[in-house]
Design an enzyme around this catalytic site. Structure first.
Site, mmCIF file in Angstrom:
data_model
loop_
_atom_site.group_PDB
_atom_site.id
_atom_site.type_symbol
_atom_site.label_atom_id
_atom_site.label_comp_id
_atom_site.label_asym_id
_atom_site.label_seq_id
_atom_site.Cartn_x
_atom_site.Cartn_y
_atom_site.Cartn_z
ATOM 1 N N LEU A 39 103.999 -82.830 -0.949
ATOM 2 C CA LEU A 39 104.844 -81.883 -1.688
ATOM 3 C C LEU A 39 106.330 -82.197 -1.546
ATOM 4 O O LEU A 39 106.810 -82.478 -0.448
ATOM 5 C CB LEU A 39 104.567 -80.466 -1.179
ATOM 6 C CG LEU A 39 105.437 -79.322 -1.733
ATOM 7 C CD1 LEU A 39 104.600 -78.049 -1.903
ATOM 8 C CD2 LEU A 39 106.652 -79.023 -0.842
ATOM 9 N N LEU A 40 107.020 -82.142 -2.652
ATOM 10 C CA LEU A 40 108.486 -82.240 -2.669
ATOM 11 C C LEU A 40 109.033 -80.881 -3.067
ATOM 12 O O LEU A 40 108.492 -80.229 -3.963
ATOM 13 C CB LEU A 40 108.882 -83.324 -3.674
ATOM 14 C CG LEU A 40 110.320 -83.430 -4.202
ATOM 15 C CD1 LEU A 40 110.630 -84.884 -4.583
ATOM 16 C CD2 LEU A 40 110.562 -82.538 -5.409
ATOM 17 N N ASP A 42 113.185 -78.794 -2.397
ATOM 18 C CA ASP A 42 114.630 -78.871 -2.673
ATOM 19 C C ASP A 42 115.258 -80.263 -2.568
ATOM 20 O O ASP A 42 114.963 -81.012 -1.631
ATOM 21 C CB ASP A 42 115.411 -78.008 -1.684
ATOM 22 C CG ASP A 42 114.814 -76.636 -1.483
ATOM 23 O OD1 ASP A 42 113.903 -76.268 -2.221
ATOM 24 O OD2 ASP A 42 115.289 -75.929 -0.567
ATOM 25 N N GLN A 58 113.272 -82.287 0.445
ATOM 26 C CA GLN A 58 112.326 -81.593 1.297
ATOM 27 C C GLN A 58 110.947 -82.170 1.017
ATOM 28 O O GLN A 58 110.494 -82.186 -0.127
ATOM 29 C CB GLN A 58 112.339 -80.090 0.969
ATOM 30 C CG GLN A 58 113.557 -79.373 1.494
ATOM 31 C CD GLN A 58 113.507 -79.194 2.998
ATOM 32 O OE1 GLN A 58 112.778 -78.374 3.500
ATOM 33 N NE2 GLN A 58 114.287 -79.971 3.727
ATOM 34 N N TYR A 101 114.701 -78.235 7.532
ATOM 35 C CA TYR A 101 114.859 -77.548 6.259
ATOM 36 C C TYR A 101 116.118 -78.007 5.526
ATOM 37 O O TYR A 101 116.865 -78.856 5.994
ATOM 38 C CB TYR A 101 114.867 -76.030 6.499
ATOM 39 C CG TYR A 101 113.483 -75.405 6.484
ATOM 40 C CD1 TYR A 101 112.328 -76.175 6.524
ATOM 41 C CD2 TYR A 101 113.322 -74.017 6.418
ATOM 42 C CE1 TYR A 101 111.057 -75.593 6.496
ATOM 43 C CE2 TYR A 101 112.062 -73.424 6.396
ATOM 44 C CZ TYR A 101 110.939 -74.217 6.432
ATOM 45 O OH TYR A 101 109.697 -73.629 6.402
ATOM 46 N N SER A 102 116.377 -77.392 4.378
ATOM 47 C CA SER A 102 117.394 -77.896 3.454
ATOM 48 C C SER A 102 118.797 -77.954 4.031
ATOM 49 O O SER A 102 119.153 -77.192 4.936
ATOM 50 C CB SER A 102 117.408 -77.031 2.194
ATOM 51 O OG SER A 102 116.286 -77.367 1.426
ATOM 52 N N ARG A 160 119.876 -70.083 6.505
ATOM 53 C CA ARG A 160 119.580 -71.522 6.375
ATOM 54 C C ARG A 160 120.279 -72.171 5.183
ATOM 55 O O ARG A 160 120.951 -71.522 4.405
ATOM 56 C CB ARG A 160 118.068 -71.717 6.241
ATOM 57 C CG ARG A 160 117.444 -70.980 5.080
ATOM 58 C CD ARG A 160 115.962 -71.332 4.915
ATOM 59 N NE ARG A 160 115.305 -70.429 3.975
ATOM 60 C CZ ARG A 160 114.621 -69.343 4.318
ATOM 61 N NH1 ARG A 160 114.464 -69.007 5.589
ATOM 62 N NH2 ARG A 160 114.084 -68.569 3.383
ATOM 63 N N ASP A 161 120.049 -73.473 5.071
ATOM 64 C CA ASP A 161 120.484 -74.306 3.945
ATOM 65 C C ASP A 161 122.004 -74.514 3.913
ATOM 66 O O ASP A 161 122.678 -74.198 2.925
ATOM 67 C CB ASP A 161 120.013 -73.712 2.596
ATOM 68 C CG ASP A 161 118.544 -73.325 2.598
ATOM 69 O OD1 ASP A 161 117.788 -73.905 3.386
ATOM 70 O OD2 ASP A 161 118.152 -72.427 1.819
ATOM 71 N N GLU A 219 118.991 -68.093 -0.971
ATOM 72 C CA GLU A 219 118.703 -69.438 -0.487
ATOM 73 C C GLU A 219 119.645 -70.458 -1.121
ATOM 74 O O GLU A 219 120.175 -70.254 -2.211
ATOM 75 C CB GLU A 219 117.242 -69.820 -0.799
ATOM 76 C CG GLU A 219 116.233 -68.989 -0.020
ATOM 77 C CD GLU A 219 114.808 -69.520 -0.099
ATOM 78 O OE1 GLU A 219 114.133 -69.594 0.940
ATOM 79 O OE2 GLU A 219 114.362 -69.865 -1.216
HETATM 80 C C1 FRU Z 1 114.087 -73.206 -0.844
HETATM 81 C C2 FRU Z 1 113.707 -73.268 0.619
HETATM 82 C C3 FRU Z 1 114.917 -73.302 1.523
HETATM 83 C C4 FRU Z 1 114.390 -73.961 2.757
HETATM 84 C C5 FRU Z 1 113.431 -74.965 2.188
HETATM 85 C C6 FRU Z 1 112.230 -75.254 3.021
HETATM 86 O O1 FRU Z 1 113.104 -73.689 -1.695
HETATM 87 O O2 FRU Z 1 112.866 -72.184 0.969
HETATM 88 O O3 FRU Z 1 115.510 -72.060 1.756
HETATM 89 O O4 FRU Z 1 115.381 -74.562 3.517
HETATM 90 O O5 FRU Z 1 113.027 -74.477 0.934
HETATM 91 O O6 FRU Z 1 111.510 -76.308 2.490
#
Ligand code: FRU
Length: 475
Positions: A39-40, A42, A58, A101-102, A160-161, A219
């Site tokens: 799976l791909l 972000d 991701q 994560y992102s 996050r992110d 996000e």
């Molecule tokens: C958005 C998200 C981000 C997180 C990432 C995890 O699609 O949920 O907030 O960092 O994907 O894969």
């Protein structure tokens, strides 16, 4: 072998084991970024560094669902031909054990710096979050520096992110956040040295001076200066549908305004969705050496029938959008396909002044680009693509509609936007995707589509006369 090498080895083995299965999928796209297996989601760390574009993503190599994410890596010299690079980050350390994560990339001291979220779940399923840094001198080997920012007070672990940028000699980081009373926010942090980060407050968000209720989690925020204004791009979760707006499970859009770096407040106008289609989320931007603000998004939405994608049968899922160039016109962000996509064009056909009165059927290659320019119409116009997607515009209703046959239940489903007039339609159809740019990027619709294999029909139809110049290319 250490944990990091083990994880990377296991991921590479997965790629090898399922290469033929994945490659045999008739819905594998021809020109879009995909995972080699699994799976791909972000786009991450989008940057042009030492002349080369890098796009990380991701990646869950071991299944077609979400989990402890890796950062996969592609590079390109032209935004069109992408080369798969070695894995950048594997979730090997305690502070990221449930996923790297992102996050984003910047250059400092000539080195590539990746900021990302270390996602941790303890034995009771309680979440922890850490903003982390990894540094590289060659964009191949990444040296993890560990945690650079802990969770500030007042938020849940849905924090996050990180997206980092420089402003007047300081570094800033915007982070997607949820307050303890479950309001979605964009938090701002500042640093002088990229290692020590101070939390300054919330730029904006649900239940702030700027907004009423506006989602329980934000996000993937991104903040940048463009054409004299500041733009905050964000993917809020928890907006209710409002007429034709907010129809997807989660949204992705922007606010245009002005960021006061002293008070850390962002004053802004209304939220506008970036894309009107079904499949668009977590976009990320960067600026390149031509001064262009470029955007790429994940061509899907979390929790939106992800488990129904037909490609799962062949061990992979999801893709990215084509890169788009951003600009501001009035109150709106304009998105245009990057001009490098012209490199893909083959077999140009040009027909001036086509008059459509009834159905006109074309047989096009599976992967193509169409441009309908200088459009004038009496009542309404429709393009049907591979008996699977329909684009239509009604002059009377001033509505543009994309309808597709749902891959989840086989029934037609639609997304719409208001449009006062339709002058130009520019569309890119890949094996299992469509991206539609309207009036030079005033509106965009992006969607996955899974037509019958081999289906080539493209049908133009009109109520009353519709006239336009047509250009077609195989891609
Ligand atoms: C958005 C998200 C981000 C997180 C990432 C995890 O699609 O949920 O907030 O960092 O994907 O894969």
């Amino acid at each position: 072998m250490n944990r990091d090498s083990e994880l990377k080895q296991a991921a590479y083995q997965e790629v090898e084991a399922f290469r033929d299965t994945v490659e045999s999928d008739p819905y594998r796209l021809k020109h879009h970024i995909m995972p080699p297996v699994g799976l791909l989601n972000d786009p991450n760390g989008f940057i042009q560094w030492k002349g080369t574009y890098h796009l990380f993503y991701q990646w869950m190599p071991f299944k077609t669902g979400h989990g402890a994410k890796f950062w996969g890596h592609y590079s390109s010299n032209n935004l069109v031909n992408w080369k798969h690079e070695p894995i950048a980050l594997a979730p090997s350390e305690w502070y990221e054990k449930n996923g790297c994560y992102s996050g984003s990339a910047i250059e400092a001291d000539g080195k590539l710096h990746l900021f990302y979220t270390g996602n941790v779940k303890d034995e009771n399923g309680e979440r922890e979050t850490y903003q982390c840094l990894a540094v590289s001198e060659d964009a191949i080997h990444f040296d993890k520096k560990g945690v650079v920012a802990e969770l500030p007070e007042g938020y849940t672990a849905h924090f996050r992110d990180p997206k980092v940028w420089e402003h007047e000699g300081m570094w800033y980081m915007v982070v997607g956040a949820q307050t303890q009373d479950l309001k979605g926010r964009a938090a701002l942090l500042r640093s002088e040295d990229l290692l020590n980060w101070k939390h300054l407050g919330d730029l904006t968000g649900s239940k702030t001076q700027q907004l009423d209720e506006f989602g329980y989690m934000w996000e993937c925020p991104d903040l940048f200066h463009l054409d004299g204004q500041d733009v905050l791009v964000v993917s809020p979760q928890g907006l209710e549908p409002e007429g034709i707006k907010y129809q997807n499970v989660y949204q992705s859009g922007y606010f245009i305004g002005n960021l006061d770096y002293q008070t850390a407040k962002f004053s802004h106008g209304v939220f506008t969705e970036l894309d009107r289609g079904f499949d668009f989320y977590a976009p990320q931007t960067t600026v390149d050496d031509k001064g262009r603000r470029l955007l790429i998004a994940w061509m899907s939405v979390p929790d939106q029938h992800e488990d129904k994608h037909p490609t799962i049968a062949n061990k992979w899922i999801h893709t990215m959008t084509f890169p788009r160039k951003l600009s501001i016109k009035g109150e709106k962000l304009i998105q245009q396909p990057v001009e490098e996509l012209m490199l893909l064009r083959k077999n140009e056909q040009v027909i001036k002044n086509i008059v459509i009165e009834k159905d006109e059927v074309y047989q096009l290659e599976t992967v193509f680009e169409l441009m309908l320019d200088k459009m004038t119409m009496e009542n309404s116009f429709k393009i049907s693509i591979k008996k699977n997607v329909e684009l239509s515009y009604s002059k009377k209703d001033q509505l543009f509609t994309l309808t597709r046959i749902s891959y989840a239940d086989g029934l037609p489903e639609s997304r719409q936007c208001r449009l006062t007039e339709l002058n130009k339609l520019h569309l890119f159809v890949d094996t299992s995707s469509i991206e539609v740019f309207i009036n030079d990027g005033e509106e965009v619709f992006t969607a996955r589509m899974f037509p019958e294999i081999g289906e080539k029909d493209v049908v133009f139809s009109s109520e009353g006369e519709t006239v336009f110049d047509l250009k077609m290319w195989d891609l």
